[in-house]
Design a protein around this motif. Structure first.
Motif, PDB file in Angstrom:
ATOM      1  N   ALA A  18     -40.467  86.046 -55.533  1.00  0.00           N
ATOM      2  CA  ALA A  18     -41.110  85.480 -54.350  1.00  0.00           C
ATOM      3  C   ALA A  18     -41.975  86.524 -53.636  1.00  0.00           C
ATOM      4  O   ALA A  18     -43.082  86.220 -53.171  1.00  0.00           O
ATOM      5  CB  ALA A  18     -40.047  84.936 -53.401  1.00  0.00           C
ATOM      6  N   VAL A  19     -41.491  87.770 -53.573  1.00  0.00           N
ATOM      7  CA  VAL A  19     -42.209  88.788 -52.788  1.00  0.00           C
ATOM      8  C   VAL A  19     -43.476  89.258 -53.501  1.00  0.00           C
ATOM      9  O   VAL A  19     -44.556  89.338 -52.889  1.00  0.00           O
ATOM     10  CB  VAL A  19     -41.261  89.965 -52.462  1.00  0.00           C
ATOM     11  CG1 VAL A  19     -42.019  91.108 -51.809  1.00  0.00           C
ATOM     12  CG2 VAL A  19     -40.135  89.493 -51.549  1.00  0.00           C
ATOM     13  N   VAL A  52     -30.564  79.565 -52.353  1.00  0.00           N
ATOM     14  CA  VAL A  52     -31.373  79.102 -51.215  1.00  0.00           C
ATOM     15  C   VAL A  52     -31.565  80.276 -50.261  1.00  0.00           C
ATOM     16  O   VAL A  52     -30.757  81.199 -50.218  1.00  0.00           O
ATOM     17  CB  VAL A  52     -30.715  77.907 -50.476  1.00  0.00           C
ATOM     18  CG1 VAL A  52     -30.573  76.701 -51.383  1.00  0.00           C
ATOM     19  CG2 VAL A  52     -29.383  78.280 -49.845  1.00  0.00           C
ATOM     20  N   ARG A 133     -43.482  92.508 -70.740  1.00  0.00           N
ATOM     21  CA  ARG A 133     -42.599  93.671 -70.596  1.00  0.00           C
ATOM     22  C   ARG A 133     -43.457  94.926 -70.617  1.00  0.00           C
ATOM     23  O   ARG A 133     -44.462  94.984 -71.324  1.00  0.00           O
ATOM     24  CB  ARG A 133     -41.566  93.742 -71.733  1.00  0.00           C
ATOM     25  CG  ARG A 133     -40.698  92.525 -71.897  1.00  0.00           C
ATOM     26  CD  ARG A 133     -39.914  92.127 -70.667  1.00  0.00           C
ATOM     27  NE  ARG A 133     -39.054  93.167 -70.102  1.00  0.00           N
ATOM     28  CZ  ARG A 133     -38.233  92.975 -69.067  1.00  0.00           C
ATOM     29  NH1 ARG A 133     -38.182  91.788 -68.476  1.00  0.00           N
ATOM     30  NH2 ARG A 133     -37.484  93.940 -68.608  1.00  0.00           N
ATOM     31  N   ALA A 162     -42.634  95.263 -57.449  1.00  0.00           N
ATOM     32  CA  ALA A 162     -41.911  94.181 -56.746  1.00  0.00           C
ATOM     33  C   ALA A 162     -40.876  93.620 -57.706  1.00  0.00           C
ATOM     34  O   ALA A 162     -40.708  92.412 -57.807  1.00  0.00           O
ATOM     35  CB  ALA A 162     -42.894  93.108 -56.296  1.00  0.00           C
ATOM     36  N   TRP A 168     -37.190  98.777 -62.166  1.00  0.00           N
ATOM     37  CA  TRP A 168     -37.559  99.702 -63.248  1.00  0.00           C
ATOM     38  C   TRP A 168     -38.707 100.598 -62.763  1.00  0.00           C
ATOM     39  O   TRP A 168     -38.745 101.791 -63.060  1.00  0.00           O
ATOM     40  CB  TRP A 168     -37.975  98.866 -64.466  1.00  0.00           C
ATOM     41  CG  TRP A 168     -38.560  99.641 -65.598  1.00  0.00           C
ATOM     42  CD1 TRP A 168     -37.875 100.315 -66.572  1.00  0.00           C
ATOM     43  CD2 TRP A 168     -39.958  99.821 -65.885  1.00  0.00           C
ATOM     44  NE1 TRP A 168     -38.762 100.905 -67.436  1.00  0.00           N
ATOM     45  CE2 TRP A 168     -40.043 100.616 -67.045  1.00  0.00           C
ATOM     46  CE3 TRP A 168     -41.137  99.386 -65.282  1.00  0.00           C
ATOM     47  CZ2 TRP A 168     -41.266 100.983 -67.613  1.00  0.00           C
ATOM     48  CZ3 TRP A 168     -42.355  99.753 -65.842  1.00  0.00           C
ATOM     49  CH2 TRP A 168     -42.407 100.541 -66.993  1.00  0.00           C
ATOM     50  N   PRO A 294     -26.283  90.180 -47.385  1.00  0.00           N
ATOM     51  CA  PRO A 294     -26.886  88.892 -47.020  1.00  0.00           C
ATOM     52  C   PRO A 294     -26.287  88.240 -45.781  1.00  0.00           C
ATOM     53  O   PRO A 294     -26.656  87.117 -45.453  1.00  0.00           O
ATOM     54  CB  PRO A 294     -26.630  88.028 -48.262  1.00  0.00           C
ATOM     55  CG  PRO A 294     -25.415  88.598 -48.882  1.00  0.00           C
ATOM     56  CD  PRO A 294     -25.437  90.073 -48.584  1.00  0.00           C
TER      57      PRO A 294
END
Ligand SMILES: Cc1cc2nc3c(=O)[nH]c(=O)nc-3n(C[C@H](O)[C@H](O)[C@H](O)COP(=O)(O)OP(=O)(O)OC[C@H]3O[C@@H](n4cnc5c(N)ncnc54)[C@H](O)[C@@H]3O)c2cc1C
Length: 388
Positions: A18-19, A52, A133, A162, A168, A294
């Motif tokens: 998402a980021v 979610v 990759r 990101a 990595w 979280p």
């Protein structure tokens, strides 16, 4: 382009979560996203995604800016209009709601959110290459090169890492990382409830962990039980009816009887501190740059603000600055530091405080909850912070 604007840069983003996708959508530059995972299926399945996110007001405004919010199916998003927090003595509680019934947050599925952001990014000209990759990367202020596994080279003026908590890219760049494993494992599942959540999110700080109930549309809810020690194994081994009873009882049957409506997933929890997130030619964003507990539901919100800030910093660079200049990347790093440090400190201290054994510690934390609950200024502050 006006006379003083810098030329469009070529940017490679490693990681299309998402980021990374949000940065691609926000950036005014030429962006290619290299994602290791497979291409997204043509449509998302009907059952609710097990992952979610609670999205803050700041995130919603960013997603609107990049054209992603309007692409999300409105009937799959639940607005949180009230938050109730309970201590572990059966009577201490804190609840707050913004004035005028305005939402504190929105609960959205990870798969539909990422799809909406990916569509927005493509719409804005980004190229997304799933199933890619990498073999190696090399960076300097003048630019970056990513060598793909098939030997082709993706050249860029800047590389953005990101690629999540186990980044990595972070390792390849030699950026130090201080990781601490929490004694809890998050147990995540969805339930159907006898009574609808009606927009109320609930959280219990218990001796055996932290339990959150998040509203989903209709009669559904999602739980995150950050369960200490052996409890995560015990919960995951229960049959569906026994788990539903256990979750119902832990939440004082606030929504009546429950029925399990998903698989049960488990996530290890870590605090990840990355003191330096930039080197000449490369920078980290999202979980690659920071990991938080979280319990405040803020991880991806922090990542979106990284994406927004980095895109702005690059957009505002002078024609004399290169996108990979360390000075520019350090400005971004400094701009994000306070927000990330504050969230890591608060969530880490809360996790510690509620994990302490002993009646004195219990009395202190429960008294703290009651004190905040009786102070209207503190509740307004909490509501305002939650909505940032
Ligand atoms: C139980 C739980 C509940 C949570 N609830 C919330 C919440 O309510 N609200 C909130 O804001 N946050 C929440 N979070 C945090 C949130 O999940 C993360 O902050 C968020 O997913 C980070 O997004 P990201 O894009 O940085 O990383 P990721 O989502 O990890 O994405 C990384 C991407 O990079 C790709 N990748 C990895 N390695 C490579 C490689 N070498 N090459 C190419 N691609 C690669 C991966 O395939 C992946 O697509 C929660 C976390 C947990 C564990």
């Amino acid at each position: 382009m006006n006379a003083t604007a810098a030329a469009r840069a070529r940017i490679v983003v490693v990681g299309g979560g998402a980021v990374g996708l949000a940065f691609a959508a926000a950036s005014g530059d030429e962006v290619r996203v290299l994602e290791g995972g497979p291409a997204r299926p043509a449509a998302d399945p009907d059952p609710y995604d097990i992952r979610v996110f609670a999205l803050s007001e700041g995130t919603r405004s960013f997603l609107r800016e990049i054209g992603a919010w309007r692409r999300m199916p409105a009937d799959r998003i639940a607005a949180v209009t009230r938050m109730e927090i309970f201590g572990d003595d059966g009577r201490s509680r804190l609840d707050f709601a913004p004035p005028g019934g305005r939402p504190l947050a929105w609960i959205a599925e990870a798969n539909r959110l990422s799809r909406a952001i990916e569509e927005a990014a493509r719409d804005r000209g980004a190229t997304i290459s799933p199933g890619t990759r990498l073999r190696s990367i090399a960076c300097g202020a003048g630019g970056a090169e990513a060598v793909l596994e098939d030997g082709t080279v993706a050249g860029a003026d800047l590389l953005v890492g990101a690629d999540g908590a186990d980044s990595w890219v972070r390792g390849e760049l030699g950026l130090a990382c201080d990781a601490k494993r929490y004694p809890e494992t998050a147990v995540v599942a969805h339930f159907r409830c006898e009574r609808p959540s009606s927009g109320v999110a609930r959280q219990w700080f218990r001796r055996d962990g932290i339990l959150a109930w998040l509203p989903l549309p209709g009669d559904r809810m999602s739980i995150v039980w950050s369960a200490r020690g052996a409890l995560a194994d015990e919960l995951a081994a229960l049959d569906p009816e026994a788990l539903a009873r256990r979750v119902r009882d832990a939440g004082g049957a606030a929504l009546g009887d429950l029925a399990l409506d998903s698989a049960v997933a488990r996530f290890p929890l870590r605090l990840i501190r990355v003191p330096r997130i930039a080197v000449p030619g490369a920078v980290l964003i999202g979980d690659a740059a920071h990991g938080v507990h979280p319990l405040a539901g803020q991880g991806v919100n922090l990542g979106f603000q990284d994406a927004r800030n980095l895109a702005r910093a690059l957009g505002a660079r002078s024609p004399l600055e290169r996108p990979g200049d360390l000075g520019l990347l350090r400005r971004h790093e400094r701009a994000r530091r306070a927000d990330v440090d504050a969230m890591q400190l608060v969530t880490d201290r809360l996790e510690w405080l509620f994990g302490l054994d002993g009646s004195l510690a219990g009395a202190a934390r429960n008294a703290g909850l009651r004190a905040v609950d009786s102070a209207s200024w503190a509740k307004r502050l909490l509501a305002a912070h939650a909505m940032r």
